[in-house]
Each structure stands twice: as C-alpha cells, then as structure tokens.
Design a protein around this motif. Structure first.
Motif, PDB file in Angstrom:
ATOM      1  N   UNK A   1       0.823  -1.215   0.000  1.00 19.81           N
ATOM      2  CA  UNK A   1       0.000   0.000   0.000  1.00 19.81           C
ATOM      3  C   UNK A   1       0.856   1.264   0.000  1.00 19.81           C
ATOM      4  N   UNK A   2       2.012   1.173  -0.710  1.00 18.54           N
ATOM      5  CA  UNK A   2       2.912   2.314  -0.803  1.00 18.54           C
ATOM      6  C   UNK A   2       2.924   2.831  -2.245  1.00 18.54           C
ATOM      7  N   UNK A   3       3.024   4.125  -2.397  1.00 16.14           N
ATOM      8  CA  UNK A   3       3.082   4.724  -3.734  1.00 16.14           C
ATOM      9  C   UNK A   3       4.455   4.451  -4.349  1.00 16.14           C
ATOM     10  N   UNK A   4       4.467   3.947  -5.571  1.00 16.89           N
ATOM     11  CA  UNK A   4       5.720   3.652  -6.268  1.00 16.89           C
ATOM     12  C   UNK A   4       5.574   4.108  -7.724  1.00 16.89           C
ATOM     13  N   UNK A   5       6.717   4.317  -8.340  1.00 12.22           N
ATOM     14  CA  UNK A   5       6.753   4.642  -9.771  1.00 12.22           C
ATOM     15  C   UNK A   5       7.464   3.512 -10.503  1.00 12.22           C
ATOM     16  N   UNK A   6       6.750   2.852 -11.358  1.00 10.30           N
ATOM     17  CA  UNK A   6       7.304   1.756 -12.145  1.00 10.30           C
ATOM     18  C   UNK A   6       7.899   2.345 -13.411  1.00 10.30           C
ATOM     19  N   UNK A   7       9.136   2.015 -13.684  1.00 15.16           N
ATOM     20  CA  UNK A   7       9.828   2.592 -14.841  1.00 15.16           C
ATOM     21  C   UNK A   7      10.525   1.495 -15.630  1.00 15.16           C
ATOM     22  N   UNK A   8      10.475   1.607 -16.949  1.00 13.59           N
ATOM     23  CA  UNK A   8      11.128   0.619 -17.808  1.00 13.59           C
ATOM     24  C   UNK A   8      11.523   1.297 -19.117  1.00 13.59           C
ATOM     25  N   UNK A   9      12.731   1.075 -19.518  1.00 10.24           N
ATOM     26  CA  UNK A   9      13.204   1.618 -20.798  1.00 10.24           C
ATOM     27  C   UNK A   9      13.019   0.559 -21.873  1.00 10.24           C
ATOM     28  N   UNK A  10      12.301   0.922 -22.930  1.00  2.00           N
ATOM     29  CA  UNK A  10      11.935  -0.025 -23.983  1.00  2.00           C
ATOM     30  C   UNK A  10      12.403   0.485 -25.343  1.00  2.00           C
ATOM     31  N   UNK A  11      12.589  -0.443 -26.255  1.00  4.81           N
ATOM     32  CA  UNK A  11      13.017  -0.102 -27.612  1.00  4.81           C
ATOM     33  C   UNK A  11      11.799   0.018 -28.521  1.00  4.81           C
TER      34      UNK A  11
END
Length: 482
Positions: free
Chosen positions: A258-268
């Motif tokens: 129940x914590x705020x997170x930022x999901x990040x992914x570098x894609x081609x």
C-alpha cells in the motif's frame, strides 16, 4: 355459289345469309327470319353426307405470333417506340446507378473503418461503482490521507480486475471465438528531455498489423508507439527515425504494501502505427516484469472478445450487456465499433433508398408515356383488332397482343438501361479512383436483375388499361373503323 356448294359437298356446314331467293335456292334448307323471329322453314333438298373425320382443333394466337405482330407494328412506328424505350432506360439506369453508388459508399466506409480497427474485436471491462472516500475525509494527518488515497487506488484496481473466470464466462458466449486478458493504464513516456502523457495497453487483436506503418509489432522489451508520440520524440518531418530509439515508460501506482511507487522501464521502439495519438503498446509479459520489479500486483482490467463474424457483433454485445453480477446489476461494459458500423450502414441504406426513390420518378414518367403510346396504338390498330376478332381471336388474345408489346418495350428498356448504367459506372469510377483509390460505384448482379424486373413489371402494369380497352372493342364497329 358453286364454290360454296362444293364446300358443302365436302361435309362442311355452310350458312348463307341473303335476301335473294335465287341464292337461297342453292341450299338444301331455308330458314326465313322476320324481325329476328323464325317465320318459315323449308327443306328443299337432301342433306349432304357427313364426312367422318377428326374435328378441327381450335387454335389461339400463340406468344410467337403475338410477339411477331407487335414487332411489326413497332417497326412501322420505330421512332416513337425508340424514344419511349430511351426514356424508360434513363429511369432504369438511374435506379441501378443509385443502388450501385449506395453499395459502393457502404463498402468504402466499411473498408476505411476496418482498415484502422478490428470490427469483430470487442473490448470488455468491469462495470464498477464509485470507491468510497470516507477514509480520506476522516484522515487527520498527511500520512493518513496518503494511505487512504493509496487504498482507494488499490480498491479501484481490484474492482476493475478482469479475472480468468470472467474470461471463461465471456468465451462461452455463442459466436465468440476467443477471449483474452489485457491491461490498460495512463503512463508517462520520456525520450531525452521530452515527456508526454500517454496511454499504455497490452498488445491485443484490436491493434491491426496493417495499421503499423513502420517497423513491426512489439516483442518482449519493446514498445509500439503512435505516430503523434513519434513526432514529439524526433520531430514531425522525420518521425520514422523514432524506430529503434529508447523510450522510458513510467507508471505511478501502489505496491502490495500500500505504498506509492513509480514503475519505470526503458523499452526499444519496434514500430509506429498510423494512428495520430500518443498510445504505447507492449506485451503482457513486459508489463508484468515492470510491475513485479516494484512488488506491484498485475491486475488485468479488460478483456478482448473476438467474435466469429461482423454480422454477429451486435448479438454478442447484447449478450455481454445482459450478464448480471452478484449484485443483480449489469456486470460488464463493452467498447467496439460494431454498433457504429451497423448504424452507419443503416444511414447509408436510408440515403440510398431516398435517392433511388427520386430516380424512380423517371420510371413513373416513362410508365405514363407507355400508357399514352399504347392507347394511341389501340386507336391505330382498331381495324386490325376487328379482323383478328372476325378470324376467331378471343378477347384475351387481343389483350395479350398489347401485353406482348409492353413486354417488348420493358425488356428493351431494361437492356438499354443496364448498358447506360455500366457506362456511368465506368466513367464514375474512372473519375473518382484517382482521388480515393477505390471503385465508388459497384453495380451488383442483384441490382441488375432488380432493374430488369422493375422495367418489365412497370411496362406490364402500364399495359393493363389499354389492353382491357382493346379487348372490349366491338368486332363489327372495329371492322368499319376508318
């Protein structure tokens, strides 16, 4: 009288009406009439022997004879009938071309829509109510308020989650070929110093391969983007250069704690679609990998229902809408263009019918002209009708004679009308094809058959009154007609 005597000797009955006693004396029996009443009867000779032979069969005018007589009359008045046939053919060609234009426009519009989206794929999501905000309102600190907001997001995600059981339920509907889970979310797409708000979704059948103008569908670790996003990345003129560039996708969400997170992914970037939007499309496993890395639960929030054919889309959508949840209310919402295409086709058919009705006015005018010409023909052929009646033609034979004439007009007008229609189709398509690269006029075989049928039926209906008038003519008066 010798000739009549020889005919009687052959066994035929000869009746002679005369005022001459000398002529009457040639017979074998004399019946004297006075004011229509038999006044006297004498037998003055022995009757001739009756020859035993088969009786002569009564023969009526056949279709071939009536058709030949009609053609003879039409050849004598060829200019008049040519103008009538030409006028009728204009009405037939107008109707056929309007039907072909309506069919062509309908197919063109359907082609344009289906070239961008899959009309047989329906996106289904859960119908959810509002999430309670009571906890947020009761919060007495910033931390409590943030925790309440996070909990609301988690609750909303759980309520919107489409499960495997839901997919099986949708797949069991008649005419549904398959049902697959999908994930949708709002995201931030970044390239160097450019950040754009985009919509992220997993790859599904609604994304057509023919909409990918550059590159290919995404694989694991790759992303398919819209043309608008590509232009924002590298510029409007050379947006194709966005291929194979690295794009960072960020998703703000809540993890399992129940914590705020930022999901990040570098894609081609694997490909660019022709749609002018900022969408990004990735594989489901790519999203799962992104979320798992931050301890976020992967909850699919829509399903793609693939229907066997377009004609069944509306029926399936109604069945989806009819499914009730545990609260006895509608469980699913759906998004698709089946209803749009159906409504569009209805409007096009309505417009086509209106235009065809307007074109049909020419047929009404031609029907009136046929009636006038046949009335004139009855007047011109009155003596001919008297001769035919005197030779044994029945009333129905006379009426059939004019029906044969009307049938000839109808068939020739239909043939000429179809030739005109084909000509207009060729010229219209040749003029429009350079603009839209599609044959906009498409005259079908059914339209041609309908044009022939309408032409013949209208001609025969126009002949009803003149044929009835001709059949009722008195033979004696017709013979004396000048």
């Amino acid at each position: 009288m010798d000739i009549l005597y020889s005919i009687a000797a052959e066994g035929k009955l000869v009746i002679t009406v005369t005022h001459s006693q000398e002529v009457a004396d040639y017979g074998t029996r004399i019946v004297h009439l006075d004011d229509g009443q038999i006044h006297d009867e004498l037998v003055i000779g022995s009757p001739f022997d009756v020859v035993d032979k088969q009786p002569t069969r009564y023969r009526t005018l056949g279709f071939r004879q009536m058709f030949r007589m009609s053609m003879q009359h039409m050849r004598r008045m060829w200019l008049r009938y040519l103008l009538i046939i030409f006028g009728s053919s204009i009405g037939i060609s107008s109707i056929v071309v309007m039907l072909g234009l309506g069919s062509g426009i309908q197919k063109y519009m359907n082609h344009q829509i289906t070239s961008q989206v899959n009309p047989t794929a329906v996106q289904v999501s859960k119908k959810t109510g509002k999430v309670s905000t009571a906890a947020r309102k009761k919060a007495t600190s910033a931390a409590a308020y943030k925790a309440a907001v996070n909990q609301e997001q988690v609750t909303a995600a759980k309520n919107a989650e489409v499960t495997t059981a839901n997919v099986k339920q949708l797949a069991a509907i008649k005419h549904v070929k398959s049902a697959k889970l999908g994930y949708y979310a709002s995201t931030q797409a970044s390239y160097k110093k450019t950040t754009v708000t985009a919509s992220l979704q997993t790859d599904n059948p609604t994304v057509l391969s023919k909409t990918i103008k550059d590159g290919s569908r995404p694989e694991n670790g790759q992303v398919l983007i819209g043309r608008k996003l590509a232009k924002k990345m590298v510029g409007k003129k050379n947006y194709q250069q966005a291929l194979n560039k690295k794009l960072t996708v960020k998703l703000a969400t809540v993890n399992r704690k129940n914590q705020s997170v930022t999901v990040s992914q570098t894609l081609t970037v694997s490909g660019i679609t022709g749609s002018d939007d900022t969408s990004v499309v990735v594989l489901p496993q790519t999203v799962k990998k992104m979320l798992t890395a931050k301890n976020v639960a992967y909850r699919p929030n829509f399903a793609i229902v693939q229907i066997d054919k377009l004609a069944n889309v509306k029926q399936v959508e109604h069945q989806i809408k009819a499914i009730k949840g545990t609260n006895k209310k509608q469980q699913y919402n759906y998004t698709g263009i089946g209803d749009l295409i159906d409504s569009l086709n209805t409007y096009i058919r309505l417009a086509t019918n209106v235009l065809t009705g307007v074109a049909g006015i020419a047929l009404l005018v031609s029907a009136i002209m046929i009636i006038v010409v046949l009335y004139v023909s009855v007047s011109e052929r009155t003596r001919e009708i008297g001769v035919l009646r005197a030779l044994g033609a029945r009333k129905r034979d006379i009426s059939h004679l004019f029906f044969a004439e009307a049938l000839t007009i109808g068939v020739l007008a239909a043939v000429m009308g179809l030739l005109f229609g084909e000509g207009w189709q060729f010229l219209g398509n040749m003029a429009i094809y350079s603009l839209i690269k599609y044959p906009i006029v498409r005259i079908s075989g059914a339209a041609m058959l309908g044009g022939i049928t309408v032409s013949v039926v209208i001609s025969l209906l126009a002949a009803l009154a003149p044929a009835h008038m001709a059949a009722r003519l008195d033979p004696v008066e017709s013979l004396s007609h000048e």
